[in-house]
Write a protein that holds these residues in place. Structure first.
Motif, mmCIF file in Angstrom:
data_model
loop_
_atom_site.group_PDB
_atom_site.id
_atom_site.type_symbol
_atom_site.label_atom_id
_atom_site.label_comp_id
_atom_site.label_asym_id
_atom_site.label_seq_id
_atom_site.Cartn_x
_atom_site.Cartn_y
_atom_site.Cartn_z
ATOM 1 N N HIS A 124 4.764 0.271 -7.527
ATOM 2 C CA HIS A 124 3.902 1.470 -7.587
ATOM 3 C C HIS A 124 4.724 2.747 -7.879
ATOM 4 C CE1 HIS A 124 0.980 -1.363 -6.016
ATOM 5 N NE2 HIS A 124 1.885 -1.693 -5.119
ATOM 6 N N GLU B 200 2.700 3.166 0.516
ATOM 7 C CA GLU B 200 3.525 2.020 0.150
ATOM 8 C C GLU B 200 4.603 2.403 -0.864
ATOM 9 O OE1 GLU B 200 1.509 -1.246 -1.805
ATOM 10 O OE2 GLU B 200 3.429 -2.192 -2.233
ATOM 11 N N HIS C 123 7.550 -4.607 -2.234
ATOM 12 C CA HIS C 123 6.187 -4.141 -1.910
ATOM 13 C C HIS C 123 5.942 -4.182 -0.412
ATOM 14 C CE1 HIS C 123 4.219 -4.082 -5.959
ATOM 15 N NE2 HIS C 123 5.338 -4.737 -6.242
ATOM 16 N N GLN C 124 4.818 -3.553 -0.008
ATOM 17 C CA GLN C 124 4.356 -3.653 1.380
ATOM 18 C C GLN C 124 2.926 -4.166 1.320
ATOM 19 O OE1 GLN C 124 6.936 -2.876 3.348
ATOM 20 N NE2 GLN C 124 7.955 -2.140 1.494
HETATM 21 ZN ZN LIG Z 1 2.291 -3.242 -3.723
#
Ligand SMILES: [Zn+2]
Length: 266
Positions: free
Chosen positions: A83, A98, A162-163
């Protein structure tokens, strides 16, 4: 001969180079100056300066060579901080984004890998979305640009940070995804998952999982994993993931998994 410079010298050098470009090629220079305005221009190494110019297509990626003038034979790893910019990713407990945690962990991971003689390419080093200018949606351009950058660098592996998030707050724990059917991807995922189990959360019950829907997993030819470091929807885990010391532990664990993969698959 290795070139050693202070951070501010790299910055000065880059500004001088951009200024020279403006004089020599006003068109390209102006375009670049526009891009530069959105970037910090703070570099940790000569490699970072070259990466910056490669990102703006001013040197070819093949031209990225070691500072002693020889060909850079270090293994290359791409770290993709998921992102960025207008795309915040998951929004967690306490409005934590995130995209910010991804970048913070990715930056730490970069330092650990570089300390072990790995050439690291980051898909982004700032809070931005990537662009291709092909007129498709911003998110689609961003994903395509990441894939292009990865394929140009031909890394040994790609690790996308990522989270996670889930409607039920109780759900927690790191989980590593690989492209379904990829033996090498699953090997890398397994090493990272185990390392995180040992160094971050020995209680974690989650297992690695094959996936054939993530864009990066589907479109990249080298072993690629998505590391979902934890759930931002879980209050306890969200609090930990915001903590620098915890981020550092996560990065440390991921880097050990990557190093083991690289040494096992020479
Ligand atoms: Zn993500």
């Amino acid at each position: 001969m290795a070139i050693k410079m202070e951070k501010r010298q790299y910055k000065l050098l880059t500004v001088v180079m951009v200024a020279l470009l403006l004089l020599a090629m006003p068109g390209i220079g102006r375009e670049l100056a526009g891009c530069v305005a959105g970037e910090s221009l703070i570099f940790d190494s000569w490699q970072d300066v070259l990466e910056f110019f490669a990102r703006h297509d001013l040197v070819s990626r093949e031209g990225l060579v070691a500072t002693d003038g020889g060909v850079d034979e270090r293994p290359c790893v791409v770290i993709d901080a998921g992102h960025g910019g207008a795309d915040p990713g998951k929004v967690g407990q306490g409005e934590v984004l995130e995209k910010d945690i991804n970048l913070q962990i990715a930056r730490r991971l970069k330092l650990y890998l570089e300390a072990n003689d790995v050439r690291v390419v980051m898909t982004r080093q700032e809070d931005v979305m990537l662009e291709t200018g092909d007129g498709s949606s911003k998110k689609s351009q961003d994903m395509k640009a990441r894939v292009n950058l990865i394929e140009e660098n031909m890394p040994r592996v790609v690790v996308s940070v990522h989270q996670n998030s889930y409607p039920a707050e109780s759900v927690h724990g790191a989980q590593v995804f690989f492209f379904t059917g990829s033996t090498e991807g699953s090997k890398l995922a397994d090493l990272i998952q185990n390392s995180m189990l040992t160094y971050v959360d020995p209680q974690n019950k989650r297992q690695i999982k094959g996936d054939n829907t993530y864009y990066l997993l589907k479109h990249i030819s080298v072993p690629t994993v998505i590391v979902e470091c934890g759930f931002l929807s879980n209050p306890g885990e969200a609090k930990k993931l915001k903590d620098e010391e915890y981020q550092d532990r996560v990065a440390w664990a991921i880097h050990l998994g990557i190093l083991q993969y690289l040494s096992d698959s020479v």
